[in-house]
Design an enzyme around this catalytic site. Structure first.
Site, PDB file in Angstrom:
ATOM      1  CG  PHE A 197      -7.070  27.413  47.395  1.00  0.00           C
ATOM      2  CD1 PHE A 197      -7.860  28.511  47.096  1.00  0.00           C
ATOM      3  CD2 PHE A 197      -7.503  26.543  48.400  1.00  0.00           C
ATOM      4  CE1 PHE A 197      -9.047  28.748  47.791  1.00  0.00           C
ATOM      5  CE2 PHE A 197      -8.675  26.769  49.098  1.00  0.00           C
ATOM      6  CZ  PHE A 197      -9.450  27.880  48.792  1.00  0.00           C
ATOM      7  CG  LEU A 202      -8.179  26.978  53.412  1.00  0.00           C
ATOM      8  CD1 LEU A 202      -8.548  28.392  53.849  1.00  0.00           C
ATOM      9  CD2 LEU A 202      -9.379  26.305  52.730  1.00  0.00           C
ATOM     10  CB  SER A 251     -11.244  18.768  58.465  1.00  0.00           C
ATOM     11  OG  SER A 251     -10.756  17.695  57.678  1.00  0.00           O
ATOM     12  CD  GLN A 304      -7.038  -9.465  44.577  1.00  0.00           C
ATOM     13  OE1 GLN A 304      -6.383  -8.508  44.982  1.00  0.00           O
ATOM     14  NE2 GLN A 304      -6.939 -10.672  45.093  1.00  0.00           N
ATOM     15  CD  GLU A 353     -10.962  20.741  46.373  1.00  0.00           C
ATOM     16  OE1 GLU A 353     -12.199  20.919  46.260  1.00  0.00           O
ATOM     17  OE2 GLU A 353     -10.162  20.934  45.457  1.00  0.00           O
TER      18      GLU A 353
END
Length: 392
Positions: free
Chosen positions: A135, A137, A144, A347, A374
């Site tokens: 994909f 993009l 973003s 931890q 995403e």
């Protein structure tokens, strides 16, 4: 993630979000994990590992719920089934979850907007695991902010000519088919983006760079230089690419939260096992109240994130309602929760927790990217706030 893959305990399948068919999917996933194929994966060679994983998942029918059939409708893909699959696979092996998710994400827009010929040529091969899908993009300056993309596709006769780059592309360099989004200029911003199918042997297509990350996955920067493809490989209408991208992401966004849940549940189980067996101060680690308090927080936070995740998937599947806000809430909560749960598990393990090869060390590296890709956590908060402001 582990030398021996483990099956997740699904006591949450009795929640009202699920139906009997989801139990059946869970059983199929268990058979896949127990088949031993995950134990034979060489994680030092991620390209070969992804190909082996995808082929095995295709043969086992695991990909059927993520990749539409050629005559099917991708909008009917069941989000709960995808979430269930990703949570189970992430619990067993992070790379298996990645490989599964990319088959659905990389083929979704083809199922939504492709011609009958394209669907018939591509979807069966992706669904069977013969082909790997990608994909494409994101860009260097358009992550973003998708509308800021600069990769272009200009119409020339019966062709489109593509120029530009895409980066952070999962399965980049090894995919057999790419869903590409490029600016075609019908309108400013997002309304001037179209979607295309590109194959790796198309003239002018190349891999500019392979990208190494803390949890190894196949990632690359793609370069297009006068890359000519037939116009028949456009998906949907000119300028309709952004809509296709968002429709695809809407199907799969809640599943990112589900993958985080798988990591969190594995970390919690590893922490529980360690707390029961680790001797210290004349007792076990689990006898200490500070440990018990941490385990209580880890379990409570994980279930809270799971409720948000499956609410979003159920709302989409059953109520047929938009899930923009709900999926964003689930994604930001589950990924941030998983980071905290895994950090606490590390931890508890002390020095062992940061030793390469330990399950919790691997989980620590796996979870970090989920808080970014995403839609980073900060972007999800903006989505929630803007939806609230618009609706009220």
């Amino acid at each position: 993630m582990s030398s021996v893959a483990k099956v997740i305990k699904r006591d949450w399948l009795d929640w009202p979000f699920f139906e009997q068919r989801h139990h059946t999917i869970g059983e199929r996933l268990d058979r896949f994990v127990q088949s031993g194929v995950l134990d034979t994966i060489d994680h030092s060679d991620v390209d070969a590992a992804c190909r082996k994983l995808v082929r095995a998942m295709g043969e086992a029918g695991v990909l059927d719920c993520a990749v539409a059939a050629p005559d099917g409708d991708a909008t009917t893909i069941d989000s709960r089934s995808i979430c269930l699959s990703r949570e189970s696979l992430a619990y067993a092996d992070g790379l298996a979850d990645f490989a599964f998710a990319m088959q659905g994400l990389g083929s979704g827009a083809i199922a939504l907007g492709g011609s009958a010929e394209l669907r018939k040529a591509v979807l069966p091969k992706v669904r069977s695991g013969e082909w790997l899908a990608a994909f494409a993009l994101s860009e260097k300056e358009a992550g973003s902010d998708v509308a800021a993309m600069s990769c272009t596709a200009r119409a020339e006769g019966n062709d489109y000519v593509i120029d530009g780059e895409k980066t952070w592309i999962s399965n980049g360099g090894i995919a057999d088919v790419y869903t590409l989004f490029a600016r075609t200029g019908e309108a400013p911003g997002a309304r001037g983006i179209s979607a295309f199918v590109v194959f790796p042997d198309d003239p002018g297509f190349g891999i500019a760079d392979r990208i190494d990350v803390i949890a190894p996955h196949p990632l690359a920067t793609l370069r297009f230089a006068n890359c000519r493809i037939p116009a028949s490989r456009r998906l949907g209408a000119p300028g309709g690419g952004f809509k296709l991208a968002m429709q695809t992401l809407d199907i799969f966004r809640a599943s990112v939260a589900a993958a985080a849940l798988g990591f969190a549940r594995r970390a919690l189980d590893e922490a529980l096992s360690h707390a029961r067996s680790r001797r210290m101060f004349g007792a076990t680690l689990g006898d200490l109240q500070l440990t018990q308090a941490a385990l209580g927080d880890m379990a409570t936070d994980t279930d809270a994130a799971a409720l948000l995740t499956y609410r979003a998937a159920w709302r989409r599947d059953v109520q047929k309602l938009p899930t923009t806000r709900e999926a964003a809430m689930a994604k930001l909560t589950a990924t941030e929760t998983a980071q905290r749960v895994i950090d606490r598990a590390v931890q508890m393990f002390g020095g062992r927790g940061v030793r390469k090869g330990e399950v919790v060390e691997s989980l620590y590296r796996e979870i970090r990217a989920l808080r970014i890709y995403e839609g980073a956590t900060e972007v999800q908060k903006l989505i929630v706030a803007r939806d609230l402001l618009k609706s009220r």
